[in-house]
Design a protein around this motif. Structure first.
Motif: not given
Length: 325
Positions: A76-90, A173-187
Motif C-alpha cells: 500500500x502506498x500509505x505504508x510506503x510513504x510512512x517508511x519514506x518519511x521515517x527513514x530518509x533524512x534531508x 517529520x511532524x506528519x503522522x501517516x495513518x493511511x495505508x493506500x492511495x488516500x495518502x494524498x488526501x491525508x
C-alpha cells in the motif's frame, strides 16, 4: 538550471540536502527513466526508490540506475510513504511516482519556490493534454473530491490527488501517516490545511505512462476510499459540526413526529400514541448525546492540534537549512 542558495554556517557554506523519494510497485517499464530524469534535473540530490513488493525486477533496475533502493513489505502506498518519511533524512523532500508521468524538470522550480517563500509544501498541480494520461473519470473524481474538501475545510488545492509534491523537513517529520493506500494524498492535504501551513501549487506537465507500464489505480474503488477518508478526517477534525449535524437531524425528526402528539394533547389533554411518544423521547436523548459528544471531542481535537503544531514548530524553517535540527 535553477541554482539554490548557499548559506554561510558555522562549518562553512551549506546547501540544502535534497532527497527524491519514489514509491515503486511493478514499474520495470518506467523506473529507470524516472530515476534518470530526476538525476538530470537535480544532480546533487539523493534518489531513493522504496519498492513495495515488486515482482517484475523493478528493484534491480532502480539500483542499476543509481538509486538507493529500500524495500517495504506492507502493501500500500500509505505504508510506503510512512517508511519514506521515517527513514530518509534531508532538508527538502521531493515525492513523485515511479511511473515517469510527472515532470522531473519542474522539480528545481518547485524547490526554489519553497525556499523563496519558506513554504512547507509545494504541490505539482497536473496539467495534461493527453487523454490517456489523465482519464475523464479521474478528472471528474479529482474535481469532486477537491470541491468536497474545500467545502468541508474552508480551503483546498486545485489538485489534492497529485502525487508530485515537495515537502519541508518540518512537514515530513511532524506528519503522522495513518493511511495505508492511495488516500495518502488526501491525508497529506488535510494535514497541511489543519495546521494552516504555508503551501503553494506549481502547474506541471503530466504525461502518459511509458509502454509496458500499467496503472494500479481504480477510479471507483480508489475514489470511494478517498471519499471515505475525507469523511473520516472530517469526523476527527470537525467533531462539533459532524456530530452537530447528526444531532440536528435526530432532533428535527423527533420534532416532526412530536408535532401531532402535541396538538392532540393541547386539544384533548391525552397522548394517544405512546409508542410514538417513546420514540420521540429516545430521538431527543440521542440528539442531546450526539451534541455533547461533539462538544467533548472538539476540546480533545483542539488539544491534539496544539500538540501537532508544537511538534511542527520544533523544526527549522525550510530556508534555514544551514542550521540542522
Amino acid at each position: 538550471m535553477k541554482e539554490f542558495p548557499a548559506v554561510e554556517s558555522g562549518e562553512g557554506v551549506a546547501t540544502p540536502r535534497i532527497a527524491v523519494i519514489l514509491p515503486c510497485y511493478n514499474e520495470a517499464g518506467a523506473i529507470v527513466r524516472t530515476v534518470g530524469d530526476f538525476r538530470r534535473a537535480l544532480p546533487s540530490a539523493e534518489i531513493y526508490v522504496f519498492d513495495n513488493n515488486s515482482t517484475d525486477g523493478s528493484r534491480e533496475l532502480a539500483a542499476g540506475a543509481g538509486a538507493i533502493v529500500r524495500r517495504v513489505a506492507q502493501q500500500g502506498k500509505g505504508h510506503v510513504v510512512r517508511r519514506m518519511f521515517a527513514d530518509v533524512d534531508a532538508d527538502i523532500y521531493i515525492m513523485a511516482d515511479g511511473d515517469a508521468t510527472y515532470e522531473a524538470a519542474a522539480a528545481p522550480k518547485m524547490v526554489a519556490a519553497m525556499l523563496e517563500d519558506n513554504l512547507d509544501m509545494v504541490v505539482g498541480a497536473r496539467r495534461s493534454e493527453i487523454e490517456e494520461a489523465y482519464r475523464r473519470g479521474h478528472r471528474f473524481g479529482n474535481w469532486a473530491l477537491t470541491s468536497l474538501l474545500k467545502r468541508l475545510f474552508g480551503r483546498s488545492f486545485t489538485d489534492i490527488l497529485s502525487g508530485y509534491r515537495v515537502f519541508s523537513r518540518r512537514f515530513v517529520k511532524s506528519f503522522p501517516v495513518l493511511s495505508a493506500g492511495f488516500e495518502i494524498e488526501t491525508e497529506i492535504s488535510v494535514h497541511a490545511l489543519e495546521l494552516a501551513m504555508p503551501v503553494s501549487e506549481v502547474v506541471t506537465a503530466y504525461g502518459a505512462r511509458p509502454e509496458g507500464s500499467v496503472s494500479k489505480l481504480s477510479t471507483y474503488r480508489d475514489g470511494w476510499r478517498i471519499l471515505r477518508t475525507i469523511i473520516t478526517l472530517y469526523r476527527i477534525e470537525r467533531p462539533i459540526l459532524f456530530f452537530g449535524i447528526i444531532a440536528a437531524l435526530l432532533a428535527l425528526t423527533g420534532l416532526v413526529l412530536a408535532a401531532p402528539l402535541i396538538l392532540t394533547y393541547m386539544k384533548t389533554g391525552l397522548v394517544p400514541r405512546f409508542p410514538t411518544a417513546i420514540l420521540v423521547t429516545g430521538l431527543m436523548i440521542l440528539a442531546t448525546l450526539s451534541g455533547m459528544c461533539g462538544l467533548i471531542l472538539d476540546t480533545v481535537v483542539r488539544g491534539r492540534r496544539e500538540v501537532r503544531r508544537l511538534a511542527y514548530l520544533a523544526f527549522k524553517a525550510p530556508s534555514d537549512f544551514a542550521r540542522r535540527d
